[in-house]
Scaffold this motif. Structure first.
Motif, mmCIF file in Angstrom:
data_model
loop_
_atom_site.group_PDB
_atom_site.id
_atom_site.type_symbol
_atom_site.label_atom_id
_atom_site.label_comp_id
_atom_site.label_asym_id
_atom_site.label_seq_id
_atom_site.Cartn_x
_atom_site.Cartn_y
_atom_site.Cartn_z
ATOM 1 N N CYS A 64 -8.622 -5.085 32.332
ATOM 2 C CA CYS A 64 -8.515 -5.875 31.097
ATOM 3 C C CYS A 64 -9.631 -6.905 30.965
ATOM 4 C CB CYS A 64 -7.163 -6.575 31.027
ATOM 5 S SG CYS A 64 -6.933 -7.873 32.281
ATOM 6 N N CYS A 171 -3.107 2.724 22.214
ATOM 7 C CA CYS A 171 -4.522 2.534 21.877
ATOM 8 C C CYS A 171 -5.216 1.508 22.767
ATOM 9 C CB CYS A 171 -4.675 2.152 20.405
ATOM 10 S SG CYS A 171 -3.706 0.738 19.946
ATOM 11 N N CYS A 172 -4.477 0.772 23.598
ATOM 12 C CA CYS A 172 -5.080 -0.225 24.489
ATOM 13 C C CYS A 172 -5.126 0.366 25.900
ATOM 14 C CB CYS A 172 -4.248 -1.511 24.471
ATOM 15 S SG CYS A 172 -4.700 -2.649 25.804
ATOM 16 N N PRO A 173 -6.323 0.656 26.423
ATOM 17 C CA PRO A 173 -6.387 1.347 27.712
ATOM 18 C C PRO A 173 -5.876 0.520 28.879
ATOM 19 C CG PRO A 173 -8.599 0.775 26.931
ATOM 20 C CD PRO A 173 -7.650 0.481 25.805
ATOM 21 N N ALA A 174 -5.984 -0.809 28.810
ATOM 22 C CA ALA A 174 -5.478 -1.632 29.915
ATOM 23 C C ALA A 174 -3.951 -1.615 29.917
ATOM 24 C CB ALA A 174 -6.003 -3.059 29.799
ATOM 25 N N PRO A 226 -14.914 -5.185 22.244
ATOM 26 C CA PRO A 226 -14.556 -6.477 22.838
ATOM 27 C C PRO A 226 -13.991 -6.295 24.241
ATOM 28 C CG PRO A 226 -12.807 -5.711 21.413
ATOM 29 C CD PRO A 226 -13.913 -4.702 21.298
ATOM 30 N N ALA A 229 -11.907 -2.779 29.428
ATOM 31 C CA ALA A 229 -11.081 -1.632 29.834
ATOM 32 C C ALA A 229 -11.614 -0.315 29.280
ATOM 33 C CB ALA A 229 -9.636 -1.847 29.388
ATOM 34 N N LYS A 230 -12.334 -0.387 28.158
ATOM 35 C CA LYS A 230 -12.921 0.832 27.600
ATOM 36 C C LYS A 230 -13.958 1.427 28.555
ATOM 37 C CE LYS A 230 -11.147 0.955 23.290
ATOM 38 N NZ LYS A 230 -10.021 0.065 23.473
ATOM 39 N N MET A 380 -0.470 -4.773 23.542
ATOM 40 C CA MET A 380 -1.907 -4.987 23.743
ATOM 41 C C MET A 380 -2.067 -5.854 24.990
ATOM 42 S SD MET A 380 -3.206 -3.351 21.205
ATOM 43 C CE MET A 380 -4.805 -3.826 20.620
ATOM 44 N N ALA A 381 -3.020 -5.498 25.830
ATOM 45 C CA ALA A 381 -3.150 -6.176 27.125
ATOM 46 C C ALA A 381 -3.618 -7.624 26.993
ATOM 47 C CB ALA A 381 -4.123 -5.408 28.013
ATOM 48 N N CYS A 386 -7.299 -7.649 20.669
ATOM 49 C CA CYS A 386 -8.703 -7.414 21.057
ATOM 50 C C CYS A 386 -9.628 -8.580 20.712
ATOM 51 C CB CYS A 386 -9.213 -6.152 20.382
ATOM 52 S SG CYS A 386 -8.239 -4.691 20.752
ATOM 53 N N GLY A 389 -10.430 -10.139 23.780
ATOM 54 C CA GLY A 389 -10.682 -9.140 24.821
ATOM 55 C C GLY A 389 -11.540 -9.676 25.954
HETATM 56 FE FE1 SF4 Z 1 -6.511 -3.816 25.127
HETATM 57 FE FE2 SF4 Z 1 -7.788 -6.138 25.415
HETATM 58 FE FE3 SF4 Z 1 -9.173 -3.851 25.346
HETATM 59 FE FE4 SF4 Z 1 -7.998 -4.778 23.124
HETATM 60 S S1 SF4 Z 1 -9.675 -5.766 24.245
HETATM 61 S S2 SF4 Z 1 -7.965 -2.640 23.848
HETATM 62 S S3 SF4 Z 1 -6.120 -5.713 23.924
HETATM 63 S S4 SF4 Z 1 -7.717 -4.465 26.918
#
Ligand code: SF4
Length: 401
Positions: A64, A171-174, A226, A229-230, A380-381, A386, A389
């Motif tokens: 994250c 949709c949030c990979p973390a 942002p 985690a992506k 959402m993490a 985001c 993020g």
């Molecule tokens: Fe999840 Fe944070 Fe990445 Fe948004 S920025 S997708 S909330 S880890």
């Protein structure tokens, strides 16, 4: 046992492995302030919640990036992947295709002296072209695709009763990594939809490559996000739709991911004056998107977009105007709940941001037996979504516990 000797800074910082794709640690810059550790352990509830027996003494990281966001000394940092993009741009054989996530355009200007929240979409596009990008697309197009998939799945779950309920966003990979690590029994609740960036990269490598006559082996897809985690998400081995489509071993859907902070550092190093750039526009093929896509950048945005579409899919009518904007799911509270009437049936939904909030919320609704009362839950993490993020400018918003 063995943990403290292997990770000697255990008491001071987050123990990350050397090959972590999202964050790295520079021991020489660490002042032992423990802010990274507190972000991981207290705010996100990752550190100290995993079992070393289960992981084989390997630190669990859901990528994250909140440790990097918390570090004021540049010791805990996002992995810098800009050199990979520069190499692709310098190679005349490569076609570099950027896409930009919704939260980047409202944060990048901060790195150049503007107020937080300044909308700089046009300058951001021009900056990516000035750096040498061949195409610049809008991730909001991918967000629209995600909503169509996720919402169709939600309506199918509601109407057939054949699938696990409630549905969780994916949709949030973390968040997905967090759920896989700590709540694996609830994986059937996760939507099967890929994240917007992944859907868009696949579309670029398949549909756009074909339409524009670009050899997919020469296309380099770069997402600007942002999100740290992506960086880990694009390395997941199951995300290889383009390789299957083109029958090319090793072809990746998403090649490189850089964050808002990396983009800003790169622009400064190139002496590109962000503030004097003209306003550019996205390339058209994948540049048009709905307003539902852009609100993905904030907590509650996915839920609001999904509810608008689900209402239409379920009732055959557009959502009534009084529901838009759907205020109960907006705002920065860590947990928000709402009930909405879908022409006779009530949908109970929740929006949760911040992994610590997610853990507390899930544990609570499982313990009090209300889990089954929910229809759809957005997780959402990052607290606030985001916009806060792990790769965003380091301007702190109050932490929500
Ligand atoms: Fe999840 Fe944070 Fe990445 Fe948004 S920025 S997708 S909330 S880890």
């Amino acid at each position: 046992e063995g943990f403290e000797s292997k990770y000697k800074f255990y008491d001071k910082r987050v123990p990350i492995a050397d090959d972590n794709p999202a964050v790295h640690f520079d021991e020489t810059k660490c002042k032992n302030c423990t802010l990274c550790r507190r972000a991981c352990e207290t705010t996100q509830t990752v550190l100290d919640y995993y079992s070393l027996e289960r992981t084989g003494d390997v630190p669990v990281c859901v990528h994250c990036g909140q440790c990097a966001n918390a570090c004021p000394f540049g010791a805990m940092m996002e992995v810098d992947d800009t050199n990979l993009v520069k190499a692709a741009i310098a190679d005349p054989d490569k076609v570099v295709v950027f896409q930009t996530a919704p939260a980047v355009r409202v944060a990048i200007a901060e790195e150049f002296g503007a107020e937080a929240g300044t909308f700089a979409q046009g300058k951001m596009i021009s900056a990516l072209r000035a750096l040498g990008g061949d195409y610049v697309f809008d991730t909001n197009f991918g967000a629209d695709m995600t909503i169509m998939e996720e919402t169709s799945e939600l309506v199918r779950r509601i109407t057939t009763g054949n699938f696990a309920m409630p549905q969780f966003t994916s949709c949030c990979p973390a968040w997905v990594e967090f759920a896989e690590t700590f709540y694996a029994e609830y994986i059937p609740h996760l939507s099967s939809a890929k994240s917007p960036i992944l859907m868009q990269n696949t579309t670029e490598k398949i549909w756009f490559a074909e339409k524009a006559g670009i050899d997919p082996k020469k296309m380099v897809t770069v997402c600007v996000t942002p999100c740290t985690a992506k960086k880990a998400e694009i390395k997941r081995k199951e995300l290889n739709a383009a390789a299957e489509y083109w029958h090319i071993d090793g072809l990746k859907d998403s090649d490189i991911c850089i964050t808002t902070r990396e983009l800003a550092r790169w622009l400064k190093a190139e002496n590109i004056d962000f503030n004097t750039l003209d306003d550019g526009i996205f390339d058209s093929h994948l540049g048009e998107a709905s307003g539902g896509g852009i609100i993905f950048g904030s907590t509650g945005g996915v839920m609001e977009s999904a509810l608008r579409s689900a209402y239409y899919f379920y009732t055959g009518k557009p959502m009534p105007a009084e529901y838009i904007p759907y205020e109960p799911v907006r705002g920065l509270d860590g947990v928000k709940e709402a009930t909405i009437d879908f022409s006779g049936i009530s949908l109970h939904v929740a929006v949760v941001s911040g992994l610590g909030n997610a853990r507390r919320f899930l544990d609570k609704i499982m313990a009090d037996g209300t889990f089954k009362d929910y229809t759809f839950i957005e997780f959402m993490a990052c607290q606030g979504g985001c916009i806060n993020g792990g790769g965003q400018p380091k301007v702190k918003m109050p932490l929500v516990q």
